[in-house]
Design a protein around this motif. Structure first.
Motif, PDB file in Angstrom:
ATOM      1  N   ASN A  93       0.802  -1.225   0.000  1.00 38.74           N
ATOM      2  CA  ASN A  93       0.000   0.000   0.000  1.00 38.74           C
ATOM      3  C   ASN A  93       0.834   1.274   0.000  1.00 38.74           C
ATOM      4  OD1 ASN A  93      -2.580  -0.930  -0.260  1.00 38.74           O
ATOM      5  ND2 ASN A  93      -2.793  -1.358   1.925  1.00 38.74           N
ATOM      6  N   LEU A  94       1.771   1.306  -0.932  1.00 38.10           N
ATOM      7  CA  LEU A  94       2.482   2.567  -1.142  1.00 38.10           C
ATOM      8  C   LEU A  94       1.706   3.364  -2.183  1.00 38.10           C
ATOM      9  CD1 LEU A  94       6.064   1.075  -1.318  1.00 38.10           C
ATOM     10  CD2 LEU A  94       5.029   2.326   0.598  1.00 38.10           C
ATOM     11  N   ILE A  95       1.904   4.686  -2.169  1.00 36.37           N
ATOM     12  CA  ILE A  95       1.221   5.497  -3.177  1.00 36.37           C
ATOM     13  C   ILE A  95       2.089   5.562  -4.428  1.00 36.37           C
ATOM     14  CG2 ILE A  95       0.347   7.786  -3.717  1.00 36.37           C
ATOM     15  CD1 ILE A  95      -0.433   8.065  -0.821  1.00 36.37           C
ATOM     16  N   ASP A  96       1.527   5.084  -5.536  1.00 32.84           N
ATOM     17  CA  ASP A  96       2.312   4.930  -6.759  1.00 32.84           C
ATOM     18  C   ASP A  96       2.833   6.254  -7.290  1.00 32.84           C
ATOM     19  OD1 ASP A  96       1.910   2.243  -6.671  1.00 32.84           O
ATOM     20  OD2 ASP A  96       0.154   2.278  -8.001  1.00 32.84           O
ATOM     21  N   GLU A  97       2.082   7.328  -7.014  1.00 33.02           N
ATOM     22  CA  GLU A  97       2.454   8.621  -7.588  1.00 33.02           C
ATOM     23  C   GLU A  97       3.559   9.315  -6.782  1.00 33.02           C
ATOM     24  OE1 GLU A  97      -0.691   7.688  -7.138  1.00 33.02           O
ATOM     25  OE2 GLU A  97      -1.322   7.454  -9.226  1.00 33.02           O
ATOM     26  N   LEU A  98       3.904   8.739  -5.630  1.00 29.81           N
ATOM     27  CA  LEU A  98       4.924   9.371  -4.797  1.00 29.81           C
ATOM     28  C   LEU A  98       6.198   8.542  -4.813  1.00 29.81           C
ATOM     29  CD1 LEU A  98       2.855  10.367  -1.632  1.00 29.81           C
ATOM     30  CD2 LEU A  98       3.382  11.731  -3.650  1.00 29.81           C
ATOM     31  N   THR A  99       7.340   9.230  -4.662  1.00 27.05           N
ATOM     32  CA  THR A  99       8.611   8.509  -4.583  1.00 27.05           C
ATOM     33  C   THR A  99       8.727   7.846  -3.217  1.00 27.05           C
ATOM     34  OG1 THR A  99       9.753  10.395  -3.658  1.00 27.05           O
ATOM     35  CG2 THR A  99       9.728  10.218  -6.058  1.00 27.05           C
ATOM     36  N   GLU A 102       8.998  10.479  -0.599  1.00 28.09           N
ATOM     37  CA  GLU A 102       7.727  11.172  -0.323  1.00 28.09           C
ATOM     38  C   GLU A 102       6.737  10.276   0.400  1.00 28.09           C
ATOM     39  OE1 GLU A 102       8.033  14.048  -4.260  1.00 28.09           O
ATOM     40  OE2 GLU A 102       6.924  12.162  -4.323  1.00 28.09           O
ATOM     41  N   GLU A 105       7.757  10.286   3.921  1.00 30.57           N
ATOM     42  CA  GLU A 105       7.583  11.613   4.516  1.00 30.57           C
ATOM     43  C   GLU A 105       6.124  11.894   4.903  1.00 30.57           C
ATOM     44  OE1 GLU A 105       8.125  14.739   1.736  1.00 30.57           O
ATOM     45  OE2 GLU A 105       9.001  16.115   3.196  1.00 30.57           O
ATOM     46  N   LEU A 106       5.215  11.216   4.215  1.00 30.44           N
ATOM     47  CA  LEU A 106       3.790  11.538   4.321  1.00 30.44           C
ATOM     48  C   LEU A 106       3.251  11.666   5.750  1.00 30.44           C
ATOM     49  CD1 LEU A 106       1.890  12.124   2.038  1.00 30.44           C
ATOM     50  CD2 LEU A 106       1.211   9.739   2.003  1.00 30.44           C
ATOM     51  N   PHE A 138      10.120   5.413  -7.769  1.00 28.94           N
ATOM     52  CA  PHE A 138       8.686   5.225  -7.521  1.00 28.94           C
ATOM     53  C   PHE A 138       8.446   3.760  -7.191  1.00 28.94           C
ATOM     54  CE2 PHE A 138       8.746   9.166  -9.876  1.00 28.94           C
ATOM     55  CZ  PHE A 138       7.792   9.902  -9.203  1.00 28.94           C
TER      56      PHE A 138
ATOM     57  N   LEU B   8       2.014  16.825  -6.271  1.00 33.24           N
ATOM     58  CA  LEU B   8       1.221  15.618  -6.415  1.00 33.24           C
ATOM     59  C   LEU B   8       0.067  15.856  -7.375  1.00 33.24           C
ATOM     60  CD1 LEU B   8       1.119  12.750  -5.379  1.00 33.24           C
ATOM     61  CD2 LEU B   8      -0.704  13.499  -3.863  1.00 33.24           C
ATOM     62  N   ARG B  11       1.336  15.684 -10.784  1.00 27.63           N
ATOM     63  CA  ARG B  11       1.636  14.307 -11.202  1.00 27.63           C
ATOM     64  C   ARG B  11       0.346  13.560 -11.504  1.00 27.63           C
ATOM     65  NH1 ARG B  11       5.655  12.420  -6.765  1.00 27.63           N
ATOM     66  NH2 ARG B  11       7.309  13.926  -7.194  1.00 27.63           N
ATOM     67  N   ARG B 322      -7.508   3.530  -3.403  1.00 25.16           N
ATOM     68  CA  ARG B 322      -6.443   2.939  -2.599  1.00 25.16           C
ATOM     69  C   ARG B 322      -5.517   4.029  -2.055  1.00 25.16           C
ATOM     70  NH1 ARG B 322      -1.678   0.256  -2.744  1.00 25.16           N
ATOM     71  NH2 ARG B 322      -1.205   1.347  -4.667  1.00 25.16           N
ATOM     72  N   GLU B 323      -5.204   4.968  -2.925  1.00 29.00           N
ATOM     73  CA  GLU B 323      -4.343   6.066  -2.485  1.00 29.00           C
ATOM     74  C   GLU B 323      -4.962   6.800  -1.294  1.00 29.00           C
ATOM     75  OE1 GLU B 323      -3.864   9.299  -5.291  1.00 29.00           O
ATOM     76  OE2 GLU B 323      -3.512  10.578  -3.546  1.00 29.00           O
ATOM     77  N   VAL B 326      -4.695   4.736   1.831  1.00 32.07           N
ATOM     78  CA  VAL B 326      -3.352   4.747   2.402  1.00 32.07           C
ATOM     79  C   VAL B 326      -3.102   6.048   3.148  1.00 32.07           C
ATOM     80  CG1 VAL B 326      -0.904   4.794   1.853  1.00 32.07           C
ATOM     81  CG2 VAL B 326      -2.418   3.216   0.642  1.00 32.07           C
ATOM     82  N   VAL B 330      -2.089   6.523   7.093  1.00 32.67           N
ATOM     83  CA  VAL B 330      -0.871   7.134   7.634  1.00 32.67           C
ATOM     84  C   VAL B 330      -1.142   8.484   8.282  1.00 32.67           C
ATOM     85  CG1 VAL B 330       0.597   5.931   6.002  1.00 32.67           C
ATOM     86  CG2 VAL B 330      -0.159   8.263   5.516  1.00 32.67           C
TER      87      VAL B 330
END
Ligand SMILES: Nc1ncnc2c1ncn2[C@@H]1O[C@H](COP(=O)(O)OP(=O)(O)OP(=O)(O)O)[C@@H](O)[C@H]1O
Ligand SMILES: [Mg+2]
Lengths: 225, 791
Positions: A93-99, A102, A105-106, A138, B8, B11, B322-323, B326, B330
């Protein structure tokens, strides 16, 4: 300190009513490492979600570090959750649009940690999880093990007192799984409370004790000796 | 945090690929078109408001007759203006008169002669600039634009045309007819688009007084109660009830005329300067109706665009579930997520706005063409930006907030499983698609009805034959011209009349017939014609006979059918009839012939022989020789009146001009309906793509199990077509009602037939099918192994 009393969870859909949890009584002390096991569909994830303040029980009490939370609204739970619980999932469950950077860091951004401190802590977490060299990648550009290490880095970066892991090694080969378990073990050694759902008796061996669920009930508890 | 959010958002936008293109592109088109439309609406609503005291300036209208004969005119006789300007009417601060100028139209500057349109020429009282106050004087004195009786006021464009410089004060202009020389007294900035006064060459009212030759008992222009050709404006003192002023003026008239026939007296009313453009003198809101329609279309387009945005964004939300999950896990709160999503919307909208500005630039020439407005829309105007940003904020509010709210509320556990969207949101999407297509169908329907009505008007029986006819303004030389042209082989007929048919005849209430109710104020159109006019124009006599050549019929009248009906004369032939002081009889009844716009009924009309009134020559060329006839006419003209330019007009063109307003409405509708449909299709296209994408796995499984391609296309298209069907059912009655109302504006109208509904529906379904099937077929053709793996 975590304590549940007679926790119930019902899922009512149009046709059927499922009792996912049926009277769970559970205590977890500070610094403990608890594994939850049981057959598929017995309610492990449901229990973890409630413990993690992502969901409310249908009935029963839940005391989270001295606060009764079973009747809280989503907003209140979100406040309480922030910075105090870290989550690790089977599917990362990582966010694909963030490195990588990032993603890690969230949680600090949502805690409004000052930039300076944020940077130190993210780098610390990345170094610790040995993923620093991939900081600008990514998620899709990483292996499963690297993704899960990033997810753990994200879970620990805010220094939570509780980490919840739902089958953290489920999508990993044994070598990467071993590595993840070691990291969780280290975190626990430093005092973080960990509750982990797993199907692997080997992984459960890293915990102090194992709670076995069946049909929404605690059936046995084994304590590692 | 903010840079993070922006980064973001950016992107996400770029990752959206064609989805973002559809979203941004669709919004840009909608924003551009509706901003232009709203700008036009604003322009229409602000007519004449540039005069500083616009809210205290009123025009004096006159009311004639009562009951069915009641008519409102936007002008008064000259003495009303005299009274208003005298300073003796309580409440009036200042007053002034404006009038048309028909005494000449050829002017000479240097050694160049110009024939000006009579619409551009006018008379004004010496104080008119001072009374209105909003016309900008570039050169000259606002209080004294006509320093001498031989002064003329020009607009800048005219000064440039005649003298090559705007600073033309003191330069001279010669009226060709009389060789009278006028010197420019003042130059005005070109009158703004939103001025209802737009004459460009203005002569002093004193000139009209000098040219006045008397009218019956009245020897001076300022005493003439019979000539209603003066637009009279009063500026009232603050707080004064204009109705009181009008009442005083009516009383002044009644006292001055002291007539035994009260039916002949008019009543005066006031109409605020700011309402002149959109309201008729009788209070009918003709102009406002079109403004409302355009405003409505702008809002419709905006809502179609917003619906698209909401649809595409919420459809995509499934992907983002999903984003969102998540983020919540967090530590994000709903507020954070709202902020993030709103920033994304704002970014999308800002991009659309930039694109819209580009589009507007491209559309400006087209806009000018369509609206007939020359100036107005410039991106340097801060008001334009206020508009753009306003439209942006409204769109954000309408289209950005809901998806953000929706997505931010996703339940984290469900979203982590990729299930953010619940049934009710898909339901909302259905409602929106239905709304959008209902609007599109309604517009298609309206376009068809408008098109039908327009072609009906164009094919309408005119009651005479207008082919190959051109007219020439010959004034007092008509008969000489006619004789010279009549024997040419290229000319079939020549006839003459007071004016060209569509340019309006004079009207009069000075009539009498046996059955007339005493005191009835009956208005009818009057026109002098040559004896052969009725016959050679191809008009049909339904009773009686034509005029005969010579003096014998100089007291005979031919009237149209409407006149007979309205006057209530039975067996009209041979009945006594008196027009002005000509006591004669009706000798013929002509079938109604059309000479006014389609919104009006053919008015009662009387024709008579008064050769000295016939200033317009009608020439019908033989079919193949129109060019030759024109050349001959020009040659003869040059011989007889070398000092005037040769000018002619085809009746065909003149009649087209009558339908110009309707033509424009039709054009606008086609254009906007096109845009609305295009945008709706973009939305549907996007939704279909998403549905196909979401069901990739299902389609793969079905194909592996043996489903045929057509069955899958059907499966994917069926849902959408059902929605479009519902849209048609909802739209049809509403559109029917609206169009019926529109048709009621016309005195001559079509009835809406069932096939129009069918065609509109078929078009909507066809367009939707095309849009959706593209995606469905693509999905159906996908390699099932691939689509299963993609999960
Ligand atoms: N949102 C939901 N709606 C309805 N029923 C649900 C929902 N979530 C879980 N359940 C039901 O609750 C029961 C417990 O589910 P849960 O996901 O906790 O099982 P689990 O022990 O985590 O299983 P696994 O080991 O397969 O992950 C199951 O019977 C499941 O069908
Ligand atoms: Mg589970």
């Amino acid at each position: 300190m975590i304590q549940t009393v007679n926790l119930q969870k019902l899922f009512a859909t149009e046709e059927v009513e499922t009792t996912a949890l049926n009277g769970i009584n559970m205590d977890v002390k500070d610094g403990e490492f608890v594994a939850i096991m049981g057959p598929s569909g017995c309610g492990k994830s449901t229990l973890l979600n409630i413990i993690g303040l992502l969901d409310n029980p249908s009935d029963g009490q839940y005391n989270f570090y001295g606060t009764e939370v079973s009747k809280m609204t989503e907003r209140e739970r979100a406040q309480l959750r922030k910075g105090s619980i870290g989550f690790v999932f089977q599917s990362f469950n990582l966010i694909d649009e963030l490195t990588v950077y990032e993603n890690v860091e969230l949680p600090l951004l949502y805690l409004k940690t000052p930039a300076e401190e944020r940077k130190t802590r993210v780098e610390e977490a990345l170094n610790r999880m040995n993923i620093m060299h991939r900081r600008n990648h990514f998620p899709q550009q990483l292996s499963g093990g690297q993704q899960q290490r990033t997810a753990i880095a994200r879970a620990v970066v805010a220094k939570p007192k509780l980490i919840l892991a739902d089958e953290p090694t489920g999508n990993l080969d044994s070598k990467n799984g071993e590595e993840v378990m070691k990291l969780l073990g280290e975190l626990n050694d430093e005092g973080t409370t960990i509750i982990m759902v797993t199907h692997s008796p080997y992984d459960a061996g890293f915990a102090h004790r194992t709670v076995n669920l069946f049909d929404g009930k605690v059936v046995t508890e084994n304590i590692r000796v | 945090m903010l840079t993070n959010t922006l980064k973001l958002a950016w992107r996400n936008l770029t990752a959206g690929g064609w989805y973002s293109v559809l979203n941004v592109g669709g919004l840009a088109v909608v924003l551009a078109v509706s901003v232009l439309l709203l700008w036009w609406v604003k322009d229409e609503l602000t007519f004449d408001r540039f005069h500083p005291a616009a809210d205290r300036i009123y025009r004096i209208n006159s009311r004639h007759g009562t009951g069915a004969d009641e008519q409102y005119w936007q002008s008064c006789p000259a003495p009303i203006g005299v009274a208003a300007m005298s300073g003796r009417v309580p409440g009036i601060e200042k007053a002034t008169r404006l009038a048309g100028l028909y005494d000449f139209n050829s002017l000479r500057a240097g050694n160049q002669t110009y024939a000006e349109k009579s619409n551009d020429l006018g008379y004004a009282d010496e104080n008119f600039l001072d009374v209105f106050g909003g016309f900008r004087v570039l050169y000259g004195n606002i209080a004294q634009p006509f320093p001498t009786p031989n002064s003329v006021v020009l607009t800048e464009a005219m000064a440039l045309k005649y003298f090559g410089t705007a600073n033309a004060v003191g330069k001279t202009l010669t009226v060709v007819d009389s060789n009278r020389v006028f010197s420019v007294g003042a130059v005005l900035a070109d009158l703004p688009d939103n001025s209802s006064y737009h004459r460009k060459i203005i002569f002093p009212m004193s000139l009209r007084k000098r040219l006045f030759t008397g009218n019956g008992p009245w020897k001076l222009m300022d005493d003439d109660w019979g000539n209603f050709s003066f637009a009279t404006y009063v500026k009232v003192a603050p707080g004064v009830d204009p109705a009181r002023v009008a009442k005083t003026l009516t009383d002044i008239q009644n006292k001055a005329r002291n007539t035994s026939e009260p039916g002949q007296l008019s009543t005066y009313t006031t109409q605020a300067l700011t309402t002149l453009h959109l309201y008729e003198p009788d209070g009918h809101d003709t102009g406002l109706q079109q403004v409302r329609m355009m405003g409505l279309i702008a809002l419709l387009l905006l809502s179609i665009g917003c619906i698209n945005y909401v649809n595409l964004t919420t459809a995509r939300a499934t992907r983002r579930a999903r984003e969102v999950g998540v983020r919540k896990v967090v530590g994000a709160e709903s507020g954070h997520l709202m902020g993030q999503l709103l920033v994304e919307s704002l970014l999308t909208l800002a991009l659309s706005l930039v694109l819209a500005v580009g589009l507007i630039q491209l559309m400006i020439p087209f806009y000018r063409d369509l609206t007939g407005k020359t100036l107005g829309f410039s991106l340097l105007d801060p008001q334009v930006w206020l508009f753009l940003v306003g439209a942006l904020l409204v769109t954000l509010l309408l289209a950005g907030v809901y998806p953000a709210l929706l997505i931010a509320r996703f339940d984290p556990i469900r979203s982590l499983r990729g299930r953010g969207v619940t049934g009710s949101q898909a339901g909302l999407r259905r409602v929106l698609v239905v709304t959008q297509f209902a609007l599109a169908t309604g517009l298609i329907f309206s376009t068809l009805v408008i098109g039908n009505q327009l072609s009906f008007l164009q094919k309408r029986e005119l009651g005479f034959n207008k082919t190959h006819i051109f007219t020439i303004q010959t004034n007092d030389k008509t008969e000489a011209f006619r004789k010279a042209l009549a024997n040419e082989s290229s000319v079939e007929h020549t006839a003459s009349a007071t004016t060209e048919l569509t340019s309006g005849m004079g009207s009069t209430s000075d009539t009498e017939w046996d059955e007339k109710t005493p005191g009835r104020n009956f208005m009818m159109n009057q026109m002098s014609v040559s004896h052969n006019f009725v016959q050679d124009m191809g008009m049909t006599l339904v009773a009686g006979r034509n005029f005969r050549e010579g003096k014998a019929d100089s007291l005979s009248f031919i009237v149209n059918e409407t006149a007979i009906r309205d006057m209530g004369i039975s067996n009209p032939i041979g009945k006594r009839f008196k027009l002005h002081d000509w006591n004669g009889q009706i000798i013929g009844v002509v079938k109604d012939f059309v000479f006014s716009s389609a919104r009006e009924k053919v008015p009662p009309t009387i024709l008579f022989l008064r050769p000295e009134w016939n200033g317009t020559l009608y020439v019908r060329a033989t079919g193949q020789n129109t060019k030759q006839a024109l050349a001959t006419a020009e040659r003869i003209w040059k011989q007889n009146s070398p000092q005037y330019p040769f000018e002619y007009r085809f009746l065909d063109d003149a009649y087209d001009q009558l339908y110009k307003a309707e033509q424009r409405t039709g054009q606008l509708f086609r254009f906007f309906a096109g845009i609305a449909i295009l945008i709706s299709c973009l939305g549907l296209f996007g939704l279909a793509a998403y549905t196909a994408e979401q069901r990739t796995k299902e389609i793969g499984v079905r194909k592996v199990l043996g489903a045929s391609i057509p069955s899958i296309v059907g499966l994917l298209s069926k849902d959408f077509l059902t929605l479009v069907g519902v849209a048609i059912v909802i739209a049809s009655p509403v559109a029917w009602w609206a169009m019926n109302n529109w048709l009621h504006e016309f005195a001559y109208q079509i009835s809406i037939e069932w096939w129009v509904f069918a065609l509109a529906g078929l078009l909507a379904v066809g367009i939707a099918l095309l849009t959706v099937s593209f995606q469905s077929i693509r999905a159906a053709l996908m390699d099932p192994v691939k689509s299963l793996r993609s999960e």
